[in-house]
Design a protein around this motif. Sequence first.
Motif, PDB file in Angstrom:
ATOM      1  N   SER A  35       0.897  -1.178  -0.017  1.00  0.00           N
ATOM      2  CA  SER A  35      -0.130  -0.060  -0.145  1.00  0.00           C
ATOM      3  C   SER A  35       0.801   1.289  -0.173  1.00  0.00           C
ATOM      4  CB  SER A  35      -1.067  -0.020   1.197  1.00  0.00           C
ATOM      5  OG  SER A  35      -0.319   0.180   2.528  1.00  0.00           O
ATOM      6  N   THR A  36       1.890   1.140   0.622  1.00  0.00           N
ATOM      7  CA  THR A  36       2.966   2.449   0.514  1.00  0.00           C
ATOM      8  C   THR A  36       3.978   2.448  -0.762  1.00  0.00           C
ATOM      9  OG1 THR A  36       4.773   0.909   1.727  1.00  0.00           O
ATOM     10  CG2 THR A  36       2.983   2.196   3.050  1.00  0.00           C
ATOM     11  N   ALA A  37       3.918   1.475  -1.544  1.00  0.00           N
ATOM     12  CA  ALA A  37       4.668   1.390  -2.779  1.00  0.00           C
ATOM     13  C   ALA A  37       4.538   2.468  -3.697  1.00  0.00           C
ATOM     14  CB  ALA A  37       4.907  -0.044  -3.459  1.00  0.00           C
ATOM     15  N   THR A  38       5.586   3.054  -4.338  1.00  0.00           N
ATOM     16  CA  THR A  38       5.225   4.145  -5.309  1.00  0.00           C
ATOM     17  C   THR A  38       5.882   3.753  -6.527  1.00  0.00           C
ATOM     18  OG1 THR A  38       7.128   5.491  -4.440  1.00  0.00           O
ATOM     19  CG2 THR A  38       4.908   5.995  -3.428  1.00  0.00           C
ATOM     20  N   GLY A  39       6.685   2.994  -6.516  1.00  0.00           N
ATOM     21  CA  GLY A  39       7.336   2.432  -7.790  1.00  0.00           C
ATOM     22  C   GLY A  39       6.828   0.995  -8.289  1.00  0.00           C
ATOM     23  N   ILE A  40       6.969   1.093  -9.484  1.00  0.00           N
ATOM     24  CA  ILE A  40       6.013  -0.185 -10.182  1.00  0.00           C
ATOM     25  C   ILE A  40       7.030  -1.298  -9.854  1.00  0.00           C
ATOM     26  CG2 ILE A  40       7.555  -0.017 -12.397  1.00  0.00           C
ATOM     27  CD1 ILE A  40       3.897  -1.402 -11.720  1.00  0.00           C
ATOM     28  N   VAL A  41       8.251  -1.587  -9.738  1.00  0.00           N
ATOM     29  CA  VAL A  41       9.186  -2.796  -9.615  1.00  0.00           C
ATOM     30  C   VAL A  41       9.076  -3.177  -8.209  1.00  0.00           C
ATOM     31  CG1 VAL A  41      11.479  -3.840  -9.554  1.00  0.00           C
ATOM     32  CG2 VAL A  41      10.757  -2.346 -11.518  1.00  0.00           C
ATOM     33  N   VAL A  42       9.081  -2.175  -7.142  1.00  0.00           N
ATOM     34  CA  VAL A  42       8.850  -2.693  -5.812  1.00  0.00           C
ATOM     35  C   VAL A  42       7.434  -3.012  -5.690  1.00  0.00           C
ATOM     36  CG1 VAL A  42       8.528  -1.761  -3.265  1.00  0.00           C
ATOM     37  CG2 VAL A  42      10.658  -1.251  -5.182  1.00  0.00           C
ATOM     38  N   GLY A  43       6.361  -2.377  -6.166  1.00  0.00           N
ATOM     39  CA  GLY A  43       4.829  -2.688  -6.063  1.00  0.00           C
ATOM     40  C   GLY A  43       4.727  -3.937  -6.652  1.00  0.00           C
ATOM     41  N   ILE A  44       5.088  -4.512  -7.701  1.00  0.00           N
ATOM     42  CA  ILE A  44       4.853  -5.784  -8.198  1.00  0.00           C
ATOM     43  C   ILE A  44       5.523  -6.756  -7.625  1.00  0.00           C
ATOM     44  CG2 ILE A  44       4.940  -7.231 -10.323  1.00  0.00           C
ATOM     45  CD1 ILE A  44       2.777  -4.655 -10.504  1.00  0.00           C
ATOM     46  N   SER A  45       6.633  -6.564  -6.928  1.00  0.00           N
ATOM     47  CA  SER A  45       7.419  -7.529  -6.135  1.00  0.00           C
ATOM     48  C   SER A  45       6.581  -7.873  -4.888  1.00  0.00           C
ATOM     49  CB  SER A  45       8.673  -7.082  -5.848  1.00  0.00           C
ATOM     50  OG  SER A  45       9.450  -6.811  -7.007  1.00  0.00           O
ATOM     51  N   LEU A  46       6.168  -6.687  -4.299  1.00  0.00           N
ATOM     52  CA  LEU A  46       5.307  -6.922  -3.096  1.00  0.00           C
ATOM     53  C   LEU A  46       4.025  -7.596  -3.549  1.00  0.00           C
ATOM     54  CD1 LEU A  46       6.120  -3.447  -1.317  1.00  0.00           C
ATOM     55  CD2 LEU A  46       6.877  -5.887  -0.543  1.00  0.00           C
ATOM     56  N   LEU A  47       3.391  -7.179  -4.378  1.00  0.00           N
ATOM     57  CA  LEU A  47       2.034  -7.939  -4.743  1.00  0.00           C
ATOM     58  C   LEU A  47       2.223  -9.312  -5.112  1.00  0.00           C
ATOM     59  CD1 LEU A  47      -0.956  -7.194  -5.232  1.00  0.00           C
ATOM     60  CD2 LEU A  47      -0.191  -6.613  -7.832  1.00  0.00           C
ATOM     61  N   ILE A  48       3.265  -9.706  -5.636  1.00  0.00           N
ATOM     62  CA  ILE A  48       3.803 -11.183  -5.739  1.00  0.00           C
ATOM     63  C   ILE A  48       3.637 -11.919  -4.485  1.00  0.00           C
ATOM     64  CG2 ILE A  48       5.578 -12.840  -6.589  1.00  0.00           C
ATOM     65  CD1 ILE A  48       6.122 -10.929  -8.913  1.00  0.00           C
ATOM     66  N   LEU A  49       4.471 -11.334  -3.426  1.00  0.00           N
ATOM     67  CA  LEU A  49       4.681 -12.016  -2.392  1.00  0.00           C
ATOM     68  C   LEU A  49       3.252 -11.869  -1.481  1.00  0.00           C
ATOM     69  CD1 LEU A  49       7.997 -10.245  -1.139  1.00  0.00           C
ATOM     70  CD2 LEU A  49       7.649 -12.857  -1.751  1.00  0.00           C
ATOM     71  N   PHE A  50       2.345 -10.924  -1.482  1.00  0.00           N
ATOM     72  CA  PHE A  50       1.072 -10.865  -1.015  1.00  0.00           C
ATOM     73  C   PHE A  50       0.431 -12.032  -1.544  1.00  0.00           C
ATOM     74  CE2 PHE A  50      -3.387  -9.678  -1.885  1.00  0.00           C
ATOM     75  CZ  PHE A  50      -3.849  -9.766  -0.662  1.00  0.00           C
ATOM     76  N   SER A  51       0.206 -12.346  -2.875  1.00  0.00           N
ATOM     77  CA  SER A  51      -0.603 -13.129  -3.605  1.00  0.00           C
ATOM     78  C   SER A  51       0.036 -14.512  -3.084  1.00  0.00           C
ATOM     79  CB  SER A  51      -0.331 -13.023  -5.172  1.00  0.00           C
ATOM     80  OG  SER A  51      -0.795 -11.876  -5.587  1.00  0.00           O
ATOM     81  N   LEU A  52       1.225 -14.837  -2.935  1.00  0.00           N
ATOM     82  CA  LEU A  52       1.836 -16.185  -2.625  1.00  0.00           C
ATOM     83  C   LEU A  52       1.347 -16.393  -1.224  1.00  0.00           C
ATOM     84  CD1 LEU A  52       3.487 -18.556  -3.121  1.00  0.00           C
ATOM     85  CD2 LEU A  52       5.552 -17.277  -2.343  1.00  0.00           C
ATOM     86  N   SER A  53       1.302 -15.660  -0.355  1.00  0.00           N
ATOM     87  CA  SER A  53       1.169 -15.738   1.145  1.00  0.00           C
ATOM     88  C   SER A  53      -0.355 -15.676   1.590  1.00  0.00           C
ATOM     89  CB  SER A  53       1.705 -14.601   2.143  1.00  0.00           C
ATOM     90  OG  SER A  53       1.391 -13.190   1.676  1.00  0.00           O
ATOM     91  N   VAL A  54      -1.110 -14.939   0.662  1.00  0.00           N
ATOM     92  CA  VAL A  54      -2.528 -15.003   0.948  1.00  0.00           C
ATOM     93  C   VAL A  54      -3.398 -16.427   0.437  1.00  0.00           C
ATOM     94  CG1 VAL A  54      -3.476 -13.961  -1.066  1.00  0.00           C
ATOM     95  CG2 VAL A  54      -4.809 -13.704   0.735  1.00  0.00           C
ATOM     96  N   GLN A  55      -2.772 -16.825  -0.554  1.00  0.00           N
ATOM     97  CA  GLN A  55      -3.313 -18.108  -1.293  1.00  0.00           C
ATOM     98  C   GLN A  55      -2.952 -19.157  -0.208  1.00  0.00           C
ATOM     99  OE1 GLN A  55      -2.586 -18.310  -5.485  1.00  0.00           O
ATOM    100  NE2 GLN A  55      -3.377 -16.263  -5.475  1.00  0.00           N
ATOM    101  N   MET A  56      -1.469 -19.191   0.200  1.00  0.00           N
ATOM    102  CA  MET A  56      -1.010 -20.215   1.194  1.00  0.00           C
ATOM    103  C   MET A  56      -1.855 -20.206   2.415  1.00  0.00           C
ATOM    104  SD  MET A  56       3.114 -20.115   0.791  1.00  0.00           S
ATOM    105  CE  MET A  56       3.399 -21.381   2.009  1.00  0.00           C
ATOM    106  N   ALA A  57      -2.048 -19.175   3.053  1.00  0.00           N
ATOM    107  CA  ALA A  57      -2.860 -18.831   4.262  1.00  0.00           C
ATOM    108  C   ALA A  57      -4.295 -19.685   4.054  1.00  0.00           C
ATOM    109  CB  ALA A  57      -3.109 -17.431   4.549  1.00  0.00           C
ATOM    110  N   GLU A  58      -4.985 -19.597   2.754  1.00  0.00           N
ATOM    111  CA  GLU A  58      -6.405 -20.130   2.534  1.00  0.00           C
ATOM    112  C   GLU A  58      -5.910 -21.487   2.640  1.00  0.00           C
ATOM    113  OE1 GLU A  58      -7.089 -16.387  -0.435  1.00  0.00           O
ATOM    114  OE2 GLU A  58      -7.213 -18.552  -1.154  1.00  0.00           O
ATOM    115  N   GLY A  59      -4.906 -21.919   1.982  1.00  0.00           N
ATOM    116  CA  GLY A  59      -4.736 -23.550   2.036  1.00  0.00           C
ATOM    117  C   GLY A  59      -4.529 -23.787   3.461  1.00  0.00           C
ATOM    118  N   ALA A  60      -3.638 -23.286   4.288  1.00  0.00           N
ATOM    119  CA  ALA A  60      -3.296 -23.662   5.670  1.00  0.00           C
ATOM    120  C   ALA A  60      -4.578 -23.756   6.434  1.00  0.00           C
ATOM    121  CB  ALA A  60      -2.354 -22.661   6.189  1.00  0.00           C
ATOM    122  N   THR A  61      -5.592 -22.838   6.287  1.00  0.00           N
ATOM    123  CA  THR A  61      -6.610 -22.764   7.064  1.00  0.00           C
ATOM    124  C   THR A  61      -7.564 -23.980   6.963  1.00  0.00           C
ATOM    125  OG1 THR A  61      -7.086 -20.443   6.558  1.00  0.00           O
ATOM    126  CG2 THR A  61      -8.968 -21.674   7.305  1.00  0.00           C
TER     127      THR A  61
END
Length: 471
Positions: free
Chosen positions: A328-354
Amino acid sequence: MSSTKATKLDLLNFKSLPIRTFWITSIAFFLCFFAWFGIVPFMPDVVKDLGLTPSQKWNSIILAVSGTVFARLLIGKLCDKYGPRLCYSWLLVLGAIPVIILGFVQTPLQFLICRFFIGFIGASFVITQFHTSIMFAPNIVGTANATSAGWGNLGGGANRLGMPLIAAAVVAFGAAESEAWRYSMIIAGVVCFLMGLVYYNFTQDTLDGNYKDLKASGNMPQTKKDDVGFMEAVKDYRVWILFFVYAACFGIELTVYGTMDDYLQNTFQLERVTAGNIVLSFALMNIFARTLGGFFGDLFGKLKGVRGRVLFLAAILAIEGVMLALFSTATGIVVGISLLILFSLSVQMAEGATFSVVPFVNSKAIGSISGIVGAGGNVGAFLAAILLKSKSAVAEKAAITASEGMGAEAVQAAQAAAASAAVSSGFLLIGGIVIVVAVGTLAIKFATATDNVTEEEYDEEYDTQMTTQSI
């Protein structure tokens, strides 16, 4: 036919009833999600055709996830009573009706009503988790649940490619381009209806037979040996913690991806097609990411028992919250997409872990518990959408007022900047809430005996299966 639960996910062993069930229920889930979000790629056409206002467009998103809450709460209880085979067959057949009707709507009100009732097929998730839970042994149930759910969730991303292809096909056969979205929804509904017939004719409730026959013979399976009511599941505090956990992962994923196209355009000035393709690629991560969550849940379960599953769930959920807050604080596209990848990975893993934890809360009420926890995902999506809508609407209105008289382009730029800032602050707040929920997850406790029973059940089933295979 052996009545032994599967101890491994051997995807090509089609002679195995658990594996056949896994494939059929995953495909049914995929088609339900495909139809549920099938209209999303056509929203610009729908807005133009039906004259939807921005508020009505937001309301359609909210209604689409609202109907699922009630359906998931109900379907879990019905699964415990009537079995997954009948529940899934009827859900597919009846759920196909509003999908088909959506192709004939003429007014915004009709469109909103259809989107609400189409949301009911989102309850397919609960039946899928229920059916895989009773087909697979404790050592692999988390992985099986996560994989079936992840591959089913692909339907919510695959429609971005599939529905336009269907539309192109109907246009090639002579349909008007302006009517293509209508034909596409009708076709999606018909496919769901046909899948309902497949589920009825080619699946079985349990390894020992269908509920109806087992009840008639007095031989209900072990998971139904005691009549555990819906209210008993409701009274279990662990169920409600998992309700909030699933709200904080699946619910947030639904809302974040539902708003991400516009956010990427407004924040990083990406083209609509580029933004859409990025969001699609993250949705397609469900092919493996959710499975990883279930796999590590099973792994920690072997190392530290059911408590290990809970610890992993809390950790991956906390990572999800941190990644969203940082994004939410990212202003650069490279950093933003990198963080979005990590969010996507972790949120979907959390669903599986649930859902590597859910089967161990109360094995006699898996359907009811899955329904309550599954409904939590849609409650989370509803509340997050309301939060982002309220923040965005206020900010955009203020920006339009402040830039009035400056020209259309200036007004549009001010509106986009205001929307970006509002959604960004919303993501930051949501990320903080997810971290709080992660900490609360640690309150889930299991009796020591639970781990022992789980290990004994696995050992007995494994030994039985090995004996059967050697014969």
